[in-house]
Write an enzyme that holds these catalytic residues in place. Structure first.
Site, PDB file in Angstrom:
ATOM      1  N   TYR A 145      61.503  61.774  29.346  1.00  0.00           N
ATOM      2  CA  TYR A 145      61.239  61.732  30.733  1.00  0.00           C
ATOM      3  C   TYR A 145      60.286  62.033  31.370  1.00  0.00           C
ATOM      4  O   TYR A 145      59.694  61.510  32.493  1.00  0.00           O
ATOM      5  CB  TYR A 145      62.609  62.273  31.652  1.00  0.00           C
ATOM      6  CG  TYR A 145      64.056  61.823  31.306  1.00  0.00           C
ATOM      7  CD1 TYR A 145      63.986  60.724  30.431  1.00  0.00           C
ATOM      8  CD2 TYR A 145      64.866  62.554  31.641  1.00  0.00           C
ATOM      9  CE1 TYR A 145      65.334  60.050  30.043  1.00  0.00           C
ATOM     10  CE2 TYR A 145      66.164  61.922  31.377  1.00  0.00           C
ATOM     11  CZ  TYR A 145      66.562  60.841  30.734  1.00  0.00           C
ATOM     12  OH  TYR A 145      67.642  60.249  30.465  1.00  0.00           O
ATOM     13  N   LYS A 195      68.243  63.504  16.395  1.00  0.00           N
ATOM     14  CA  LYS A 195      68.167  62.086  15.386  1.00  0.00           C
ATOM     15  C   LYS A 195      67.076  62.355  14.604  1.00  0.00           C
ATOM     16  O   LYS A 195      66.032  61.678  14.615  1.00  0.00           O
ATOM     17  CB  LYS A 195      67.835  61.165  16.781  1.00  0.00           C
ATOM     18  CG  LYS A 195      67.768  59.832  16.050  1.00  0.00           C
ATOM     19  CD  LYS A 195      69.362  59.346  15.862  1.00  0.00           C
ATOM     20  CE  LYS A 195      69.261  57.813  15.267  1.00  0.00           C
ATOM     21  NZ  LYS A 195      70.556  57.547  14.614  1.00  0.00           N
ATOM     22  N   ASP A 227      74.261  59.632  17.750  1.00  0.00           N
ATOM     23  CA  ASP A 227      74.966  58.919  17.794  1.00  0.00           C
ATOM     24  C   ASP A 227      76.522  59.277  16.968  1.00  0.00           C
ATOM     25  O   ASP A 227      77.364  58.646  17.665  1.00  0.00           O
ATOM     26  CB  ASP A 227      74.580  57.523  16.707  1.00  0.00           C
ATOM     27  CG  ASP A 227      73.960  57.819  15.522  1.00  0.00           C
ATOM     28  OD1 ASP A 227      73.708  59.063  15.370  1.00  0.00           O
ATOM     29  OD2 ASP A 227      73.658  57.031  14.543  1.00  0.00           O
ATOM     30  N   ASP A 251      71.391  63.759  29.020  1.00  0.00           N
ATOM     31  CA  ASP A 251      71.734  63.065  29.974  1.00  0.00           C
ATOM     32  C   ASP A 251      72.985  62.094  29.675  1.00  0.00           C
ATOM     33  O   ASP A 251      73.875  62.072  30.463  1.00  0.00           O
ATOM     34  CB  ASP A 251      70.482  62.328  30.346  1.00  0.00           C
ATOM     35  CG  ASP A 251      70.680  61.582  31.782  1.00  0.00           C
ATOM     36  OD1 ASP A 251      71.622  61.740  32.433  1.00  0.00           O
ATOM     37  OD2 ASP A 251      69.528  60.910  32.068  1.00  0.00           O
ATOM     38  N   ASP A 255      77.436  63.115  30.647  1.00  0.00           N
ATOM     39  CA  ASP A 255      78.083  62.126  31.490  1.00  0.00           C
ATOM     40  C   ASP A 255      79.419  61.704  30.762  1.00  0.00           C
ATOM     41  O   ASP A 255      80.440  61.530  31.381  1.00  0.00           O
ATOM     42  CB  ASP A 255      77.348  60.991  31.949  1.00  0.00           C
ATOM     43  CG  ASP A 255      76.492  61.064  33.158  1.00  0.00           C
ATOM     44  OD1 ASP A 255      76.709  62.172  33.743  1.00  0.00           O
ATOM     45  OD2 ASP A 255      76.301  60.296  33.923  1.00  0.00           O
TER      46      ASP A 255
END
Ligand code: NAD
Length: 368
Positions: A145, A195, A227, A251, A255
């Site tokens: 980000y 990852k 994943d 993020d 959620d």
């Protein structure tokens, strides 16, 4: 001599003021029980501050936060301020500058589904017979980000866009210390999500996690690819204690966790900044995971639990009052077990008592 802590209280907009005043009543009760006090400096923020001063984050508000051991935040925003220029809208103009000003790099979001609220979770109830209680620790100020270069250009006659995922080792270390410290205060199991089969930042992340783990021999560290973590969270959320991950993965996963927990009105969150000299405490800002819920504001029906549990997190991570924090969490669980339900978590089943904001806080206070 009993301890005195200073807190900045920023109730904000919508349901913010009504749930905030209930969380302060719970704080009063726990202070009497545990023999400490909080000095509270209440200030305007968000739309309320725009209406009064023309700015969503007035200098007096920032000053009150600077003088405090932690910030108890309600929520900001609402239709009234949505047509203002983006930079002075309540969220962009208050929340983001506060995060930046105080270097709040660690976002803690519990995903809790109490055993008596499993019906509200979209996860098959036979997979979560005892509910679940997961804490997601997300790095908040680094990664893709914010990495540079970032942009858009023309290459070989077509538009190309690019972002950069970058992490310094010191950024990874400090978020891991937050996660290990949190795990020490809970079930002592930490899953680091990355990852590392594809991303260079993740390889550094995993190496650093293994190194930092040596300082916390009592915490069991394991690793999951992001994943797989996303799948395991819906398959067996009850097997997780604490998750730690970088900004983008966090993020999304936080959620997902909020969603599988069932009700936004139950979930607090914390954003932590610098560790206080010589202690395990952090400066932080504590707020419900949801927003200002303008659709129900002013009706006395909002669920105050997210705000009450935000106060508990403030006690645990910034004020060094873990016993008081635990007492609040236990009292909330008992009130829910005893059937008290605000509209957002009510099903109409036998044994439920439908209550408003104030009565829900009363039910918690009676069980402290
Ligand atoms: P929201 O979280 O405010 O509301 C979503 C739904 O959840 C609504 O139906 C609401 O009634 C319900 N809800 C949320 N909290 C509840 C509670 N404590 N008790 C019962 N029900 C609850 O999200 P939204 O509608 O997308 O946003 C509304 C406003 O809040 C917008 O202006 C948005 O910008 C702002 N917002 C602020 C924050 C913040 O202050 N951190 C976060 C998110 C959204």
């Amino acid at each position: 001599m009993s301890a005195t802590h200073r807190i900045a209280v920023l109730a904000g907009d919508g349901i913010g003021p009504e749930v905030m005043s209930e969380s302060l009543r719970v704080l009063d009760a726990v202070e009497r029980k545990f023999g400490f006090t909080t000095e509270r400096d209440s200030q305007l923020v968000g739309g309320a501050a725009i209406d009064a001063t023309g700015h969503p984050l007035p200098p007096e508000t920032v000053k009150a936060c600077e003088n405090a051991d932690g910030i108890l935040f309600g929520s900001v925003g609402g239709p009234k301020w949505e047509s203002l220029p983006p930079e002075i809208q309540p969220e962009r103009g208050a929340l983001l500058p506060l995060r930046k000003h105080f270097g709040l790099f660690a976002n803690l979001r519990p995903g809790v589904c109490l055993p008596s609220l499993t019906h509200a979770s979209p996860v098959k109830n036979e997979l979560i017979p005892d509910g679940f209680d997961v804490l997601c620790v997300r790095e908040l100020t680094g990664g893709v980000y914010f990495g540079r270069p970032k942009g858009r250009e023309e290459r070989d006659g077509e538009p190309v866009a690019f972002d950069t995922m970058v992490y310094r080792k010191s950024e990874i270390e400090r978020i891991l210390h937050v996660a290990f410290t949190a795990a020490m205060g809970r079930g002592r199991k930490l899953v680091s999500v990355d990852k590392a089969n594809v991303l260079a930042t993740s390889v550094l992340w995993r190496e650093t996690a293994v190194e930092v783990a040596r300082e916390y021999p009592e915490v069991e560290l394991s690793h999951l690819y992001v994943d797989n973590a996303a799948m395991q969270l819906v398959r067996r959320p009850g097997s997780f204690d604490v998750l730690v991950t970088e900004n983008l993965f966090g993020d999304i996963l936080s959620d997902e966790m909020a969603m599988i927990s069932g009700s936004l009105g139950m979930l607090p969150s914390a954003s932590l900044g610098a560790r206080k000299e010589g202690s395990d405490l952090y400066f932080g800002m504590y707020e419900p995971s949801g927003g200002s819920a303008p659709d129900i504001a002013g009706q006395g029906v909002a669920n105050p639990v997210a705000q009450i549990l935000s106060a508990a997190m403030l006690l645990r991570f910034s004020l060094g009052e873990p016993a008081a924090a635990g007492a609040i969490e236990a009292a909330v669980a008992r009130a829910i077990d005893d059937g008290f339900r605000t509209g957002d978590i009510a099903t109409g089943a036998d044994g439920e008592t439908r209550v408003g904001t104030r009565e829900m806080a009363d039910a918690v206070i009676e069980r402290l």
